[in-house]
Design a protein around this motif. Structure first.
Motif, PDB file in Angstrom:
ATOM      1  N   ASP A 208      -7.443   3.838  -3.269  1.00 47.52           N
ATOM      2  CA  ASP A 208      -6.907   3.117  -4.065  1.00 47.52           C
ATOM      3  C   ASP A 208      -8.322   2.214  -3.123  1.00 47.52           C
ATOM      4  O   ASP A 208      -7.969   0.484  -3.431  1.00 47.52           O
ATOM      5  CB  ASP A 208      -5.455   1.923  -4.068  1.00 47.52           C
ATOM      6  CG  ASP A 208      -4.668   1.797  -2.792  1.00 47.52           C
ATOM      7  OD1 ASP A 208      -5.209   2.863  -1.721  1.00 47.52           O
ATOM      8  OD2 ASP A 208      -3.749   1.319  -2.387  1.00 47.52           O
ATOM      9  N   GLY A 209      -8.660   2.290  -1.960  1.00 48.16           N
ATOM     10  CA  GLY A 209      -9.354   2.088  -1.620  1.00 48.16           C
ATOM     11  C   GLY A 209      -9.035   0.183  -0.770  1.00 48.16           C
ATOM     12  O   GLY A 209      -9.511  -0.514  -0.331  1.00 48.16           O
ATOM     13  N   ARG A 212      -6.258   2.243   3.666  1.00 48.36           N
ATOM     14  CA  ARG A 212      -5.457   3.480   4.135  1.00 48.36           C
ATOM     15  C   ARG A 212      -5.310   4.496   3.692  1.00 48.36           C
ATOM     16  O   ARG A 212      -5.124   4.438   2.018  1.00 48.36           O
ATOM     17  CB  ARG A 212      -4.559   2.490   4.434  1.00 48.36           C
ATOM     18  CG  ARG A 212      -4.147   1.715   6.137  1.00 48.36           C
ATOM     19  CD  ARG A 212      -3.142   0.980   5.560  1.00 48.36           C
ATOM     20  NE  ARG A 212      -1.821   1.510   5.713  1.00 48.36           N
ATOM     21  CZ  ARG A 212      -0.459   1.686   4.447  1.00 48.36           C
ATOM     22  NH1 ARG A 212      -0.636   0.644   3.676  1.00 48.36           N
ATOM     23  NH2 ARG A 212       0.468   2.196   5.270  1.00 48.36           N
ATOM     24  N   ASP A 214      -2.297   6.739   2.459  1.00 48.41           N
ATOM     25  CA  ASP A 214      -1.158   6.123   2.734  1.00 48.41           C
ATOM     26  C   ASP A 214      -0.705   7.541   0.870  1.00 48.41           C
ATOM     27  O   ASP A 214      -0.138   6.812  -0.034  1.00 48.41           O
ATOM     28  CB  ASP A 214      -1.184   5.227   2.080  1.00 48.41           C
ATOM     29  CG  ASP A 214       1.098   4.680   2.428  1.00 48.41           C
ATOM     30  OD1 ASP A 214       1.794   5.937   2.631  1.00 48.41           O
ATOM     31  OD2 ASP A 214       1.304   3.333   1.869  1.00 48.41           O
ATOM     32  N   ASN A 218       2.055   5.258  -1.620  1.00 48.66           N
ATOM     33  CA  ASN A 218       0.681   4.820  -2.288  1.00 48.66           C
ATOM     34  C   ASN A 218       0.731   6.788  -3.267  1.00 48.66           C
ATOM     35  O   ASN A 218       0.227   6.937  -2.718  1.00 48.66           O
ATOM     36  CB  ASN A 218      -0.117   4.331  -2.369  1.00 48.66           C
ATOM     37  CG  ASN A 218      -1.664   3.931  -2.813  1.00 48.66           C
ATOM     38  OD1 ASN A 218      -1.767   4.492  -4.466  1.00 48.66           O
ATOM     39  ND2 ASN A 218      -1.605   2.612  -2.258  1.00 48.66           N
ATOM     40  N   ASP A 221      -2.890   7.228  -3.880  1.00 47.62           N
ATOM     41  CA  ASP A 221      -3.507   8.167  -2.992  1.00 47.62           C
ATOM     42  C   ASP A 221      -3.178   9.204  -3.043  1.00 47.62           C
ATOM     43  O   ASP A 221      -3.639  10.519  -2.391  1.00 47.62           O
ATOM     44  CB  ASP A 221      -3.027   7.362  -1.402  1.00 47.62           C
ATOM     45  CG  ASP A 221      -3.858   6.074  -1.279  1.00 47.62           C
ATOM     46  OD1 ASP A 221      -4.859   5.379  -1.979  1.00 47.62           O
ATOM     47  OD2 ASP A 221      -4.034   5.663  -0.370  1.00 47.62           O
TER      48      ASP A 221
END
Ligand code: CA
Length: 419
Positions: A208-209, A212, A214, A218, A221
């Motif tokens: 998702d940029g 991080r 995660d 997330n 990710d």
């Protein structure tokens, strides 16, 4: 998801079945906490060499208590081994199929982007998610620094766990995941994908940029990291994992085995056909595609022809039953049918809903089986054994359709043990 995971799969879903021994601080354990702290002091220079700055090491290990329950897990030898049909009945049940289809819809846009970026289709990615962590719902409650620190200082395979311990500390040092969010299985697999820390470092992606990687909070990710894992393992986007087949009479079971790869055309010559009776090759496979035959319950059970993509799924956790669960769940998410060939048993396995029903029926008869959680642990199995004995069934302690149906038909339930 570690290829080096000790004693089978330390997945949170599996761990949930165990009851933790309450942490009473015996003298021996107090001594060991002191030993643990001394061990951490000794490990610090090695951690620094591995990229964990001294200040970070202090910050993230300060006040850490050793967790001796993880050493029990490390040496735990299950006396009760699940049959493949029990294993699959719990992992690929109606609930997980319905949940997975809902996830395919909810995350459709992300999954399309992931498929475009990594060449892994949405159903396969979601199936891994569903089997690894029940779509992020069961990710493990062990603080990683405590669990991996303990495993780095005591017990078998300390070298391996030190590598994972230092990787966990590097994750915290980079700030990818907050310390209180870095929890997982007793052996250190964490997040939606249940990656080990070193695998995380190699393969997790920030999809998702936000800067991080995660895998805990997330899902974008996590889904992309799973797809990246599979792609890096050699996933071929235009290749099915395999499919159920039918063996000819007299097929030599010695020809089966994931590593015994032959061109598809050779299996066709030997009389193997698709499960609907159609001749091979089908499903878009080339005649020269190197494939293997799997007989997970021997020649009398379902047979599967598998491709290199099955090996890639296998790479996630190094167990054929596990890879078959993911492969089959992916098919079911796409609308595929259950296996056509029944498992060679007269007492098929139970879905999680049926396991909860069985536990409810046991509890109604006065058995103390603990939480009704769909995990048939030791207390449930003890109760099942007692009921099987009472009903004149074989006292195996295994929860299957036979004991469930027998208890269902006894209405209203009578308390059969003292409350
Ligand atoms: Ca991110």
């Amino acid at each position: 998801m570690s290829p080096l995971a000790p004693t089978g799969r330390p997945r949170a879903a599996v761990l949930a079945a165990f009851v933790l021994v309450a942490g009473c601080a015996t003298h021996a354990q107090a001594q060991t906490q002191a030993q643990f702290e001394q061990c951490l002091v000794r490990l610090q220079p090695a951690a620094q060499k591995a990229g964990v700055e001294a200040a970070s090491f202090r910050q993230f290990t300060q006040g850490t208590q050793a967790d001796f329950t993880v050493l029990e897990k490390l040496d735990y030898q299950p006396e009760f081994k699940l049959a493949i049909w029990d294993y699959l009945a719990g992992l690929v049940d109606d609930e997980r199929i319905a949940d997975g289809r809902a996830m395919l819809q909810r995350h459709a846009a992300t999954l399309q982007q992931v498929a475009a970026a990594y060449g892994v289709d949405p159903a396969t990615v979601v199936a891994v998610w569903g089997v690894e962590s029940n779509y992020g719902r069961i990710t493990g409650k062990y603080p990683l620094v405590s669990a991996l620190g303990t495993l780095s200082c005591f017990g078998r395979r300390q070298d391996y766990f030190r590598g994972e311990f230092f990787a966990a500390l590097r994750i915290l040092q980079r700030g990818d995941i907050a310390p209180e969010r870095l929890t997982g299985s007793w052996a250190g697999a964490f997040g939606h994908t249940q990656f080990m820390p070193a695998t995380y470092e190699r393969l997790a992606v920030d999809f998702d940029g936000d800067g991080r990687r995660d895998l805990v909070d997330n899902s974008a990710d996590a889904l992309a990291s799973t797809a990246n894992f599979l792609r890096r393992g050699g996933w071929q986007s235009d290749l099915p994992w395999g499919f159920e087949v039918r063996l000819p009479p007299g097929f030599d079971p010695a020809l089966a085995g994931r590593k015994n790869k032959r061109p598809l055309a050779e299996w066709a010559e030997r009389g193997i056909v698709a499960v609907d009776g159609q001749k091979l090759p089908n499903s878009g496979l080339a005649a020269g595609e190197r494939t293997a035959i799997l007989l997970p319950a021997g020649p009398r059970g379902p047979a599967f022809l598998v491709t290199r993509n099955f090996d890639v799924i296998y790479g996630y956790n190094a167990a054929e039953s596990y890879a078959l669960a993911i492969a089959h769940l992916a098919d079911r998410l796409r609308g595929g049918a259950p296996f056509a060939t029944p498992w060679p048993t007269d007492d098929p396995g139970l879905s999680r809903a049926e396991r909860r029903e069985l536990q409810t029926l046991l509890a109604a008869r006065g058995h103390d089986i603990g939480e009704i959680d769909g995990a048939l642990g030791e207390r449930s199995r003890t109760a099942i054994k007692l009921e099987q004995t009472r009903l004149g069934q074989e006292a195996s302690g295994r929860g299957g359709q036979k004991i469930l149906n027998a208890l269902r038909s006894e209405q209203p339930p009578q308390a059969t043990v003292a409350q």
